[in-house]
Design an enzyme around this catalytic site. Structure first.
Site, short mmCIF file in Angstrom:
data_model
loop_
_atom_site.label_atom_id
_atom_site.label_comp_id
_atom_site.label_asym_id
_atom_site.label_seq_id
_atom_site.Cartn_x
_atom_site.Cartn_y
_atom_site.Cartn_z
N HIS A 22 0.87 -1.18 0.00
CA HIS A 22 0.00 0.00 0.00
C HIS A 22 0.91 1.24 0.00
O HIS A 22 2.02 1.18 0.53
CB HIS A 22 -0.83 -0.06 1.28
N ASP A 62 3.28 -4.18 7.80
CA ASP A 62 2.05 -3.40 7.73
C ASP A 62 0.88 -4.37 7.95
O ASP A 62 0.54 -5.15 7.08
CB ASP A 62 1.98 -2.73 6.35
N GLN A 105 -4.46 -4.75 7.17
CA GLN A 105 -5.52 -5.62 6.69
C GLN A 105 -5.57 -6.94 7.44
O GLN A 105 -6.43 -7.78 7.14
CB GLN A 105 -5.31 -5.92 5.20
N LYS A 154 -9.88 -0.07 10.71
CA LYS A 154 -9.93 -1.31 9.93
C LYS A 154 -10.15 -2.52 10.82
O LYS A 154 -10.06 -3.66 10.37
CB LYS A 154 -8.64 -1.47 9.12
N CYS A 172 -4.82 2.39 -3.59
CA CYS A 172 -3.56 2.92 -3.05
C CYS A 172 -2.43 1.92 -3.22
O CYS A 172 -1.58 1.76 -2.32
CB CYS A 172 -3.70 3.27 -1.56
C1 LIG Z 1 -2.41 -2.65 3.57
C2 LIG Z 1 -2.68 -1.27 4.05
N1 LIG Z 1 -1.70 -0.56 4.59
C3 LIG Z 1 -1.88 0.69 5.05
C4 LIG Z 1 -3.11 1.29 4.98
C5 LIG Z 1 -3.23 2.70 5.48
O1 LIG Z 1 -3.98 2.76 6.64
P1 LIG Z 1 -4.52 4.17 7.16
O2 LIG Z 1 -5.12 4.84 5.97
O3 LIG Z 1 -5.52 3.82 8.18
O4 LIG Z 1 -3.34 4.91 7.69
C6 LIG Z 1 -4.18 0.59 4.41
C7 LIG Z 1 -5.53 1.15 4.29
O5 LIG Z 1 -5.82 2.15 3.71
C8 LIG Z 1 -3.95 -0.72 3.94
O6 LIG Z 1 -4.94 -1.41 3.39
#
Ligand SMILES: Cc1ncc(COP(=O)(O)O)c(C=O)c1O
Ligand SMILES: Cc1ncc(COP(=O)(O)O)c(C=O)c1O
Lengths: 152, 424, 424, 152
Positions: free
Chosen positions: B137, B215, B218, B241, B379
């Site tokens: 992401h 990360d 998910q 999430k 993203c």
């Molecule tokens: C795999 C992953 N990493 C990072 C993020 C970023 O999370 P956040 O937007 O809550 O900071 C997301 C979701 O948008 C995600 O799906």
């Protein structure tokens, strides 16, 4: 199968047709104006080419790009509509189209919008207004000699 | 991939009663959209919040709110206990050794920026290598791109295979380079659903002294996570999430690494003493929590962990697997549809494309049918490039989704292909 | 300072009916503490939230929640409209020219760190001077200390006078130094209550090309703020200090300055396109909002602005002034009590010390009487040093406090001095 | 005037007296152990000096510092209690005091805590436990040759 009305209003036969068989889908041999359009939200991309003659009339117009049906059909229909028109008229059309897309005016108020009214349905889908107007914003940018625009 | 024969061995072939019970906790699931019942299949973007969490937050504001840590009065004591109590809940939820390893941030993105700046910014040197998986992401790419520009470090990309899994052979090869200092990979890909073998990757990196940044955005809502058995150096995730609030996230970090790090942000509470000439940092985890923290959100996150713990998570995982496979069987009946991401280990989401129909059009038409899916690049632009597609449509399920909702999705997709005249 | 004669010209000498009405909006004010009604006088640390704001947040979670900006579906549209609608509310609330100037952060501290890093980090050079007032909260000191260490810039301190006002002569002198690039001052001091002449300071700095960073954390709840008439380059504040949620804050910045700045954090939504080799930043304000933003908190902040707008703010300001002066008249009856911070322009808070009694003891004993005050250094160590005191006790009022509550405070203080046998 | 019970239990005459007239409030001429204590939350600061003799008995003890009544009285009473005691006994007292302050045990369970039981009331004021235990943590640090400790 029965489709929701908003979708039906927008995805009319003529839009689906222009999506599948876009008109003026090529780079003209000669052009005087050019701009790139970009809608990062849905990844729509568009290169627009224009040839204005001395009387400021759109002599040639073509586009190449990738995008959703709405953006592609809008570009295609736009090229067919503006070809042969003076740029003052083109700019008026742009204003009219924009106002129709965001719901400020109804297409029936402006006879010039007749062939563009198939896009009137986007006013109910705020997320799609940018798709429908991308080609027009790019045209405006080309006429104003801005090379890259983005509708995000 | 499952054959129908294998499918029949799945735990659930119908929506079980417990799912219908859980659904009652989520008021939004009763919503109508264009006079149709909402079918919410955009859980990977953000999950819905159960009433239990909302009530915890409202009760906090109605009875206990005050600023934390700094007050001798009763409300401030209560707020501090609730806030630190939430930290302990999260510590237990992810199996961290100590509360000093659990830092409240404003989300996954904030967490990774903290690591990139406070670890990467001080430890990376010209020519050092950061390995980043191709399925990351943007949250696990952009902060590293920024710190690489500043330090002269180089980003190298661990490729994805055609089935949407990480190329582990390439990874083995790449970590042999002694210049590799940091490896960034998601536990679960939001664009493909792939569950990566993070424990294996962390073990490999540990041997080589490579710092791992996982990360987990998910992952936490789909299965129990234990950072110690994964062996991660850093593990990041977001409240919104996992059925908790927005505006809150977690950075787990190994205590010995966190100890040596400089703070990311400066302000109140992260210092022991301040003058204009010299400042002394506070202890862990406070060193990394500058200013008034997201108090109500941390408490809400604790309540979300409580809620998830109250579920039978093993049963829920089995149910989500059944949903996933059911959805696959049904989706492939749609003309021209191709699923992107076919890993054997996936969480309950499917990314897909349909020949000749742009995802944005699919998304709009599905929306008109009450079905909420995400369309776009999620993203994760590099994933789209890897598969040579501009975007996908993604249906991401949670434990509160039903078999019937999958049917609604597939019915709506058939309407799309009919409209666009897609034949096999 | 007011004499009793002047006092009698004050707008209110009794708690007016509208205050009793407003109090009903705040459920926490009905709380009992040790069987006594709570007297909450710690509003400078964090204000309480009216039911209207709580209900807005719960309604959001119950009916509209989804991730913003990225979705074509109805819920995502609604969430985006609510989120961007909140931005417009805040724009109007502070009189910014455009929504591009209003950045959602996680709080004042986060806002100032953004400026220190994204403006200071890129523009300050070895030997450049950052002017910081001696009455700053640590939030407006530590980020500058950190960036000064990195860039070689030098921090110089604008002194405070004995009455707790800024030494404007010194300021005039100091800004003549051409090395001065940035000036940091709070609109209102949380430790002294002083309202600083920020419009005057910004005008002086504008002439010299010095960038002004105004910490408005304590200002926005007490009076209407107009960033344009102040003329600030940057203005920062927090949701939880204006009856809104924790986990949210604002950075206002002048558009032409923001445009030229690099982002602070990287992640989703703050970019237009991403590859591992090149990244293109998004437009304002999104360039500075990496990742999923604090959606529910922004919407809550918008509701808090609505709530404040629904009050008669002129009348409320007059009432708070009356409370302030009433409190002063009463406090000085307490043996050995000395008020620290005697500026003519103060918001409704008093910091004070009592001869021979440590503030921490005062705080505990007051707590036992149901009176919540803050004791300590108020994250403003330099102020304590300036006045040669280890700490103060601070009673900070909001529009929902009453004259009777001041009486309770003073009664409790008399118990303290009796216990500690303090005589004049 | 009537004071709330929690306050009354804590702010007893003996504490107020030790606050006003702290015993052993000076730096002894000779000392073998030293530590600084710091409670940043309320700004309590404390320098503690100890002289242990060859039998590991506290021969001299003194402190200097600033702080709230609880922290000052606690330091003062501590010095009077540990003087003349073997460090093993001192460490046991530290454990006992700590357990009493956080409410793990009642002072009446341990006769050794007799002179320290005036601090039992802090168990009801969690924000003040650190004030009461600061001197003891500093003593422990001095005995373990850690020079600076903080109870934040
Ligand atoms: C795999 C992953 N990493 C990072 C993020 C970023 O999370 P956040 O937007 O809550 O900071 C997301 C979701 O948008 C995600 O799906
Ligand atoms: C004047 C002042 N500036 C900055 C802050 C920091 O605000 P926050 O803790 O919400 O980031 C505060 C409050 O703590 C304050 O009073």
């Amino acid at each position: 199968m029965l489709l929701n009305n908003r979708s039906k209003n927008l995805y009319q036969e003529v839009i689906l047709d222009h999506n599948k068989n876009p008109r003026n889908y090529s780079q003209p041999e000669r052009f005087s104006h050019f701009a790139k359009g970009n809608n990062p939200l849905c990844g729509d991309k568009l290169d627009l080419f224009l040839l204005l003659n001395d009387e400021k009339i759109v002599e040639e117009i073509g586009f190449i790009g990738d995008g959703c049906a709405i953006s592609k059909a809008s570009a295609s229909i736009m090229t067919t509509v503006v070809k042969g028109k003076h740029i003052d008229e083109v700019r008026k059309l742009f204003d009219g189209f924009h106002n129709m897309a965001v719901g400020n005016i109804s297409a029936s108020e402006d006879p010039a919008l007749r062939r563009l009214r198939v896009f009137e349905g986007v006013k109910d889908l705020p997320a799609r207004v940018k798709c429908a107007t991308l080609a027009w914003h790019t045209l405006d940018a080309a006429l104003n000699n801005k090379e890259i625009i983005s509708t995000e | 991939m499952q054959t129908t024969a294998e499918l029949s061995t799945l735990a659930f072939t119908n929506t079980p009663g417990f799912v219908r019970e859980y659904r009652k906790d989520f008021p939004i699931l009763d919503r109508m959209v264009y006079e149709k019942p909402l079918v919410f299949l955009d859980n990977a973007a953000s999950t819905q919040m159960p009433s239990q969490v909302m009530e915890t937050i409202t009760a906090y504001h109605s009875f206990h709110h005050a600023n934390v840590h700094r007050g001798v009065h009763q409300l401030s004591q209560e707020a501090s206990e609730l806030y630190e109590g939430a930290r302990e809940k999260i510590r237990a939820f992810i199996g961290a050794s100590s509360e000093r390893e659990v830092i409240f941030t404003s989300g996954t993105t904030d967490s990774i920026n903290l690591v990139a700046n406070s670890y990467g910014g001080y430890n990376l040197k010209q020519g050092d290598v950061i390995l980043i998986s191709e399925m990351e992401h943007h949250a696990n790419i952009v902060p590293w791109y920024m710190v690489a520009r500043r330090t002269g470090a180089i980003i190298k990309v661990i490729p994805i295979l055609d089935d949407g899994t990480l190329d582990m052979n390439a990874l083995h090869e790449m970590i042999r380079d002694e210049k590799v200092k940091i490896l960034c990979v998601n536990h679960v890909s939001n664009a493909l659903g792939t569950i990566n073998p993070v424990a294996e990757i962390c073990a490999l990196c540990r041997e080589k002294g490579i710092i791992t940044v996982i990360d987990g955005a998910q992952a936490v809502s789909h299965d129990s996570v234990d950072v110690k058995s994964i062996g991660a150096d850093f593990y990041a995730f977001s409240g919104h999430k996992m059925h908790g609030p927005t505006g809150i996230g977690i950075l787990y970090g190994r205590e010995d690494i966190l100890k040596g790090m400089e703070p990311f942000k400066g302000g109140g509470d992260m210092i022991l003493s301040v003058s204009f000439e010299h400042i002394e940092w506070n202890e862990l985890p406070f060193k990394f929590e500058a200013g008034t923290p997201p108090i109500a959100q941390a408490i809400g996150l604790g309540a979300a962990a409580d809620y998830l713990n109250s579920l039978d998570r093993v049963e829920v995982k089995k149910y989500e697997d059944s949903l996933l496979h059911y959805a696959e069987e049904k989706l492939i009946t749609v003309p021209g549809l191709r699923i992107v991401g076919k890993a054997a280990n996936k969480v309950s989401l499917h990314s897909f494309v349909i020949d000749g129909v742009h995802p944005h059009d699919i998304g709009s038409i599905l929306d008109g049918e009450g079905v909420a899916v995400r369309t776009g690049q999620h993203c994760a632009e590099p994933v789209m490039k890897r598969f040579g597609i501009p975007a996908t449509t993604r249906a991401s399920m949670s434990f509160y989704n039903t078999f019937e909702e999958i049917d609604e999705l597939v019915l709506a997709l058939h309407k799309v292909t009919e409209l666009f005249n897609v034949t096999k």
